[in-house]
Design a protein around this motif. Structure first.
Motif, PDB file in Angstrom:
ATOM      1  N   ASP A   5      -9.478   2.301   6.266  1.00 20.25           N
ATOM      2  CA  ASP A   5      -9.360   1.678   4.940  1.00 20.25           C
ATOM      3  C   ASP A   5     -10.731   1.487   4.290  1.00 20.25           C
TER       4      ASP A   5
ATOM      5  N   ARG B  52     -10.368   1.045  -2.114  1.00 19.28           N
ATOM      6  CA  ARG B  52     -10.470   1.545  -0.744  1.00 19.28           C
ATOM      7  C   ARG B  52      -9.281   2.433  -0.439  1.00 19.28           C
TER       8      ARG B  52
ATOM      9  N   ALA C 115      -5.987   3.625   1.086  1.00 19.36           N
ATOM     10  CA  ALA C 115      -4.797   2.894   1.525  1.00 19.36           C
ATOM     11  C   ALA C 115      -4.403   3.397   2.913  1.00 19.36           C
ATOM     12  N   VAL C 116      -3.983   2.491   3.746  1.00 13.68           N
ATOM     13  CA  VAL C 116      -3.508   2.844   5.085  1.00 13.68           C
ATOM     14  C   VAL C 116      -1.990   2.691   5.080  1.00 13.68           C
TER      15      VAL C 116
END
Length: 159
Positions: free
Chosen positions: A85, A154, A156-157
């Motif tokens: 991330d 950031r 995305a996970v």
């Protein structure tokens, strides 16, 4: 040395090491957390940055830092991967992440552009001269945001 000078010095030391080992230096930070100063190096490589890579780069950098001794105060050296991330900070980050899902946090909601303070979107473009980011929202609409409007962006996970 001032904080920015230390970072620039460390980046210069890292450049030949990264080339030698095939790493990409993603970011360098020199920060105070509590009573301690930390020199944080975030690196990556094709296929992923392992714990062995962290150890290898840490030892090589530590050896160079001992020779040049640019930091007067005691500090803790940390070498790690920027993580799944990872925040997007540089032009290289934005280019590498083109077409990927990102989590965006704005300083304030922008109802006129159809976005809340926090949302997820596809990164569709980045203009380094204008310092702007083009994002595709869930419903397919594209918006352009100035970086100064973005508190953080950031990768995305998704599990």
């Amino acid at each position: 040395m001032k904080k920015q000078e230390i970072i620039a010095h460390v980046e210069a030391l890292l450049e030949p090491l990264a080339e030698k080992f095939g790493y990409e230096i993603v970011d360098v930070e020199y920060v105070k957390e509590g009573a301690n100063w930390y020199l944080k190096v975030f690196a990556d490589k094709e296929g992923g940055f392992s714990i062995d890579d962290c150890v290898e780069l840490s030892r090589a950098l530590d050896e160079q830092l001992e020779k040049t001794d640019p930091i007067e105060t005691p500090y803790i050296l940390e070498v790690s991967s920027p993580g799944l991330d990872r925040p997007l900070k540089t032009e290289k980050d934005f280019v590498r992440s083109h077409g990927k899902l990102v989590e965006v946090k704005l300083y304030k909601a922008m109802k006129e552009k159809g976005v809340e303070k926090e949302f997820t979107a596809l990164l569709k473009g980045y203009d380094p001269k204008a310092k702007s980011v083009v994002l595709e929202l869930e419903h397919g609409a594209a918006i352009c945001l100035d970086q100064k409007e973005i508190a953080s962006i950031r990768l995305a996970v998704i599990f």
